[in-house]
Design a protein around this motif. Structure first.
Motif, PDB file in Angstrom:
ATOM      1  N   MET A   1      14.516 -21.237   6.964  1.00  0.00           N
ATOM      2  CA  MET A   1      13.479 -20.646   6.115  1.00  0.00           C
ATOM      3  C   MET A   1      12.402 -19.949   6.948  1.00  0.00           C
ATOM      4  N   LEU A   2      11.991 -20.560   8.046  1.00  0.00           N
ATOM      5  CA  LEU A   2      10.969 -19.951   8.894  1.00  0.00           C
ATOM      6  C   LEU A   2      11.485 -18.690   9.573  1.00  0.00           C
ATOM      7  N   ASN A   3      12.759 -18.672   9.940  1.00  0.00           N
ATOM      8  CA  ASN A   3      13.355 -17.474  10.527  1.00  0.00           C
ATOM      9  C   ASN A   3      13.348 -16.326   9.512  1.00  0.00           C
ATOM     10  N   ALA A   4      13.718 -16.620   8.274  1.00  0.00           N
ATOM     11  CA  ALA A   4      13.698 -15.598   7.220  1.00  0.00           C
ATOM     12  C   ALA A   4      12.271 -15.112   6.978  1.00  0.00           C
ATOM     13  N   GLU A   5      11.327 -16.030   6.947  1.00  0.00           N
ATOM     14  CA  GLU A   5       9.926 -15.663   6.737  1.00  0.00           C
ATOM     15  C   GLU A   5       9.421 -14.787   7.890  1.00  0.00           C
ATOM     16  N   PHE A   6       9.812 -15.115   9.120  1.00  0.00           N
ATOM     17  CA  PHE A   6       9.411 -14.321  10.275  1.00  0.00           C
ATOM     18  C   PHE A   6       9.896 -12.877  10.139  1.00  0.00           C
ATOM     19  N   LYS A   7      11.117 -12.699   9.686  1.00  0.00           N
ATOM     20  CA  LYS A   7      11.661 -11.345   9.508  1.00  0.00           C
ATOM     21  C   LYS A   7      10.886 -10.591   8.419  1.00  0.00           C
ATOM     22  N   MET A   8      10.570 -11.274   7.340  1.00  0.00           N
ATOM     23  CA  MET A   8       9.824 -10.638   6.265  1.00  0.00           C
ATOM     24  C   MET A   8       8.409 -10.279   6.738  1.00  0.00           C
ATOM     25  N   VAL A   9       7.765 -11.172   7.442  1.00  0.00           N
ATOM     26  CA  VAL A   9       6.423 -10.930   7.951  1.00  0.00           C
ATOM     27  C   VAL A   9       6.429  -9.735   8.912  1.00  0.00           C
ATOM     28  N   SER A  10       7.423  -9.659   9.757  1.00  0.00           N
ATOM     29  CA  SER A  10       7.532  -8.527  10.687  1.00  0.00           C
ATOM     30  C   SER A  10       7.651  -7.214   9.926  1.00  0.00           C
ATOM     31  N   TYR A  11       8.448  -7.209   8.880  1.00  0.00           N
ATOM     32  CA  TYR A  11       8.618  -6.000   8.063  1.00  0.00           C
ATOM     33  C   TYR A  11       7.310  -5.613   7.382  1.00  0.00           C
ATOM     34  N   LEU A  12       6.626  -6.582   6.773  1.00  0.00           N
ATOM     35  CA  LEU A  12       5.373  -6.310   6.077  1.00  0.00           C
ATOM     36  C   LEU A  12       4.268  -5.870   7.040  1.00  0.00           C
ATOM     37  N   LYS A  13       4.331  -6.330   8.283  1.00  0.00           N
ATOM     38  CA  LYS A  13       3.361  -5.917   9.290  1.00  0.00           C
ATOM     39  C   LYS A  13       3.563  -4.446   9.671  1.00  0.00           C
ATOM     40  N   GLU A  14       4.808  -3.994   9.639  1.00  0.00           N
ATOM     41  CA  GLU A  14       5.126  -2.607   9.996  1.00  0.00           C
ATOM     42  C   GLU A  14       4.866  -1.630   8.856  1.00  0.00           C
ATOM     43  N   LYS A  15       5.021  -2.077   7.609  1.00  0.00           N
ATOM     44  CA  LYS A  15       4.844  -1.186   6.452  1.00  0.00           C
ATOM     45  C   LYS A  15       3.361  -0.963   6.190  1.00  0.00           C
ATOM     46  N   LYS A  16       2.979   0.305   6.145  1.00  0.00           N
ATOM     47  CA  LYS A  16       1.583   0.677   5.931  1.00  0.00           C
ATOM     48  C   LYS A  16       1.371   1.100   4.481  1.00  0.00           C
ATOM     49  N   ILE A  17       0.254   0.675   3.926  1.00  0.00           N
ATOM     50  CA  ILE A  17      -0.090   1.014   2.538  1.00  0.00           C
ATOM     51  C   ILE A  17      -0.158   2.530   2.352  1.00  0.00           C
ATOM     52  N   LYS A  18      -0.700   3.251   3.340  1.00  0.00           N
ATOM     53  CA  LYS A  18      -0.893   4.692   3.191  1.00  0.00           C
ATOM     54  C   LYS A  18       0.423   5.445   3.030  1.00  0.00           C
ATOM     55  N   GLU A  19       1.545   4.845   3.440  1.00  0.00           N
ATOM     56  CA  GLU A  19       2.848   5.491   3.272  1.00  0.00           C
ATOM     57  C   GLU A  19       3.149   5.744   1.788  1.00  0.00           C
ATOM     58  N   LEU A  20       2.592   4.930   0.926  1.00  0.00           N
ATOM     59  CA  LEU A  20       2.863   5.050  -0.507  1.00  0.00           C
ATOM     60  C   LEU A  20       2.086   6.178  -1.163  1.00  0.00           C
ATOM     61  N   THR A  21       0.971   6.554  -0.560  1.00  0.00           N
ATOM     62  CA  THR A  21       0.122   7.562  -1.204  1.00  0.00           C
ATOM     63  C   THR A  21       0.815   8.914  -1.322  1.00  0.00           C
ATOM     64  N   GLU A  22       1.760   9.188  -0.457  1.00  0.00           N
ATOM     65  CA  GLU A  22       2.502  10.453  -0.508  1.00  0.00           C
ATOM     66  C   GLU A  22       3.438  10.513  -1.704  1.00  0.00           C
ATOM     67  N   LYS A  23       3.719   9.393  -2.307  1.00  0.00           N
ATOM     68  CA  LYS A  23       4.688   9.321  -3.407  1.00  0.00           C
ATOM     69  C   LYS A  23       4.031   9.197  -4.774  1.00  0.00           C
ATOM     70  N   ILE A  24       2.705   9.251  -4.810  1.00  0.00           N
ATOM     71  CA  ILE A  24       1.974   9.052  -6.069  1.00  0.00           C
ATOM     72  C   ILE A  24       1.896  10.354  -6.842  1.00  0.00           C
ATOM     73  N   ASP A  25       2.044  10.249  -8.131  1.00  0.00           N
ATOM     74  CA  ASP A  25       1.967  11.393  -9.035  1.00  0.00           C
ATOM     75  C   ASP A  25       0.599  12.067  -8.926  1.00  0.00           C
TER      76      ASP A  25
END
Length: 146
Positions: free
Chosen positions: A110-134
């Motif tokens: 479970m901790l290994n899976a959580e580590f992978k998810m945390v790593s992904y969420l750390k890399e994903k930036k909120i501002k990336e979504l603003t380009e896709k907004i109507d």
């Protein structure tokens, strides 16, 4: 894996705040209307974001909320930690025998899976979504900002 509604609203709020022109702010009521949530509930979420040093608030006629300047490149994980805290989602509370090498094999997975998810969420930036907004939503937000 499930995050609270507060985290959901916080992530959406951050996208909206990224769309506000520099130097402008937006009130809790227009944000609450966008999210279809009570202004009181959203105020509590915004308070956590302010305490985390991500958002700033100003009172008065031109008051409202806006991102702190150096927070335009924040990750999903920063927002999640501001609302949920940096706690692990799984913790084995069973006592294991010595032959387990004092480790819970399930907790390790479970901790290994959580580590992978945390790593992904750390890399994903909120501002990336603003380009896709109507563009209609963008204009609406810009018109509501003060």
């Amino acid at each position: 894996m499930k995050y609270s509604k507060a985290t959901n609203y916080a992530l959406h709020t951050m996208v909206y705040l990224l769309l506000i022109p520099d130097g402008k702010s937006i009130g809790v009521r227009p944000l609450a209307e966008f999210l279809k949530v009570s202004p009181t509930y959203l105020s509590k979420i915004l308070t956590k974001l302010v305490k985390a040093g991500i958002v700033e608030s100003a009172s008065g006629v031109n008051g409202g909320y806006k991102l702190i300047k150096n927070k335009y490149d924040m990750s999903f994980l920063e927002i999640i930690h501001a609302i949920e805290g940096p706690v692990s989602m799984f913790n084995c509370n069973l006592e294991h025998v010595e032959s387990d090498n004092q480790n819970c094999l399930i907790e390790n997975v479970m901790l290994n899976a959580e580590f992978k998810m945390v790593s992904y969420l750390k890399e994903k930036k909120i501002k990336e979504l603003t380009e896709k907004i109507d563009s209609n939503i963008i204009n609406l937000i810009k018109n509501e900002s003060k």
